[in-house]
Design a protein around this motif. Sequence first.
Motif, PDB file in Angstrom:
ATOM      1  N   ARG A  54       0.830  -1.210   0.000  1.00 41.55           N
ATOM      2  CA  ARG A  54       0.000   0.000   0.000  1.00 41.55           C
ATOM      3  C   ARG A  54       0.861   1.255   0.000  1.00 41.55           C
ATOM      4  NH1 ARG A  54      -4.672  -1.755   4.343  1.00 41.55           N
ATOM      5  NH2 ARG A  54      -6.087  -2.694   2.825  1.00 41.55           N
ATOM      6  N   ALA A  55       1.927   1.235   0.800  1.00 44.31           N
ATOM      7  CA  ALA A  55       2.834   2.392   0.857  1.00 44.31           C
ATOM      8  C   ALA A  55       3.486   2.646  -0.499  1.00 44.31           C
ATOM      9  CB  ALA A  55       3.901   2.171   1.928  1.00 44.31           C
ATOM     10  N   ASP A  56       3.659   1.571  -1.276  1.00 45.56           N
ATOM     11  CA  ASP A  56       4.249   1.689  -2.614  1.00 45.56           C
ATOM     12  C   ASP A  56       3.197   1.926  -3.690  1.00 45.56           C
ATOM     13  OD1 ASP A  56       6.676   1.185  -1.388  1.00 45.56           O
ATOM     14  OD2 ASP A  56       6.815  -0.900  -2.056  1.00 45.56           O
ATOM     15  N   GLY A  57       1.948   2.138  -3.283  1.00 47.24           N
ATOM     16  CA  GLY A  57       0.870   2.360  -4.246  1.00 47.24           C
ATOM     17  C   GLY A  57       0.381   1.084  -4.906  1.00 47.24           C
ATOM     18  N   LEU A  58       0.589  -0.054  -4.249  1.00 44.86           N
ATOM     19  CA  LEU A  58       0.235  -1.360  -4.827  1.00 44.86           C
ATOM     20  C   LEU A  58      -0.736  -2.124  -3.929  1.00 44.86           C
ATOM     21  CD1 LEU A  58       3.921  -2.371  -5.699  1.00 44.86           C
ATOM     22  CD2 LEU A  58       2.213  -1.459  -7.297  1.00 44.86           C
ATOM     23  N   GLY A  59      -1.743  -1.448  -3.427  1.00 43.99           N
ATOM     24  CA  GLY A  59      -2.661  -2.078  -2.494  1.00 43.99           C
ATOM     25  C   GLY A  59      -3.580  -3.115  -3.095  1.00 43.99           C
ATOM     26  N   PHE A  60      -3.494  -3.332  -4.412  1.00 44.57           N
ATOM     27  CA  PHE A  60      -4.373  -4.270  -5.111  1.00 44.57           C
ATOM     28  C   PHE A  60      -3.736  -5.658  -5.250  1.00 44.57           C
ATOM     29  CE2 PHE A  60      -2.119  -1.279  -7.837  1.00 44.57           C
ATOM     30  CZ  PHE A  60      -1.288  -2.124  -8.555  1.00 44.57           C
ATOM     31  N   VAL A  61      -3.013  -6.070  -4.232  1.00 51.55           N
ATOM     32  CA  VAL A  61      -2.353  -7.374  -4.241  1.00 51.55           C
ATOM     33  C   VAL A  61      -3.021  -8.296  -3.220  1.00 51.55           C
ATOM     34  CG1 VAL A  61      -0.131  -6.382  -4.921  1.00 51.55           C
ATOM     35  CG2 VAL A  61      -0.650  -6.740  -2.486  1.00 51.55           C
ATOM     36  N   THR A  62      -2.684  -9.582  -3.307  1.00 57.51           N
ATOM     37  CA  THR A  62      -3.067 -10.555  -2.292  1.00 57.51           C
ATOM     38  C   THR A  62      -1.803 -11.095  -1.662  1.00 57.51           C
ATOM     39  OG1 THR A  62      -5.095 -11.172  -3.436  1.00 57.51           O
ATOM     40  CG2 THR A  62      -4.239 -12.756  -1.845  1.00 57.51           C
ATOM     41  N   VAL A  63      -1.835 -11.270  -0.338  1.00 54.10           N
ATOM     42  CA  VAL A  63      -0.701 -11.816   0.411  1.00 54.10           C
ATOM     43  C   VAL A  63      -1.138 -13.143   1.026  1.00 54.10           C
ATOM     44  CG1 VAL A  63       0.931 -11.450   2.304  1.00 54.10           C
ATOM     45  CG2 VAL A  63       0.077  -9.486   0.994  1.00 54.10           C
ATOM     46  N   SER A  64      -0.336 -14.176   0.839  1.00 60.12           N
ATOM     47  CA  SER A  64      -0.590 -15.484   1.452  1.00 60.12           C
ATOM     48  C   SER A  64       0.603 -15.892   2.293  1.00 60.12           C
ATOM     49  CB  SER A  64      -0.816 -16.559   0.383  1.00 60.12           C
ATOM     50  OG  SER A  64      -1.973 -16.313  -0.352  1.00 60.12           O
ATOM     51  N   VAL A  65       0.318 -16.461   3.446  1.00 56.00           N
ATOM     52  CA  VAL A  65       1.352 -17.063   4.294  1.00 56.00           C
ATOM     53  C   VAL A  65       0.955 -18.525   4.458  1.00 56.00           C
ATOM     54  CG1 VAL A  65       2.565 -16.983   6.499  1.00 56.00           C
ATOM     55  CG2 VAL A  65       1.685 -14.863   5.493  1.00 56.00           C
ATOM     56  N   VAL A  66       1.848 -19.425   4.070  1.00 51.80           N
ATOM     57  CA  VAL A  66       1.548 -20.859   4.110  1.00 51.80           C
ATOM     58  C   VAL A  66       2.610 -21.604   4.908  1.00 51.80           C
ATOM     59  CG1 VAL A  66       0.435 -20.723   1.836  1.00 51.80           C
ATOM     60  CG2 VAL A  66       2.808 -21.497   1.993  1.00 51.80           C
TER      61      VAL A  66
END
Length: 196
Positions: free
Chosen positions: A81-93
């Motif tokens: 979000r700080a980099d202007g890329l808030g349209f991502v998904t984050v997964s932790v597996v």
Amino acid sequence: MKHRIYTRLPRTLAVAVPVVAILASAACSTTDTPVANASSTTSISATQQPAATGDSAIVTQNRLSADAAVKAAGAALAKCRADGLGFVTVSVVDRAGNVIAMVRGDNAAQHTVEASREKAYTSAAFGADTSDLSQRTKGEGSTIADLPGTLFLAGGVTVKAGSASIAGIGVGGAPDGMQDQACAAAGRDAIASSLG
């Protein structure tokens, strides 16, 4: 003749005979299973472990806690979000690819969900960041890129406890995989001090 005598025994006695034989057999066998005290349960001594290799039948595995996974996912999304890329998904597996935590940013496309999970799994399973693994996919014929459920694009980082890979963080959706990976690395950095 023996068969006839057995069948003429009362039903309760016919059932009891095999049970008594089993109990007698168990009582005659020797074990080195000590009982700590009368009120505790039986413990198994080390000599009952498989003798040929000395290996234990039980394996203990380090796992990333749910709290740490949520913290890592939040930190990765915050970086994006700080980099202007808030349209991502984050997964932790975990190492087997089971999702511990996932957060889908605002307006993240559907394909980012699976991409982030596959990047996270790939880094966890191979114990390396996916940008470092991408060179292994080159060549003619089958490569590791053909393994189901993996994605060898930048954006996945491994989480290690000591030298062992215990989890992976994957980010999908940025225009460039290295931007995804910078966010995933921020998630890893957020929990690094608690990994020991």
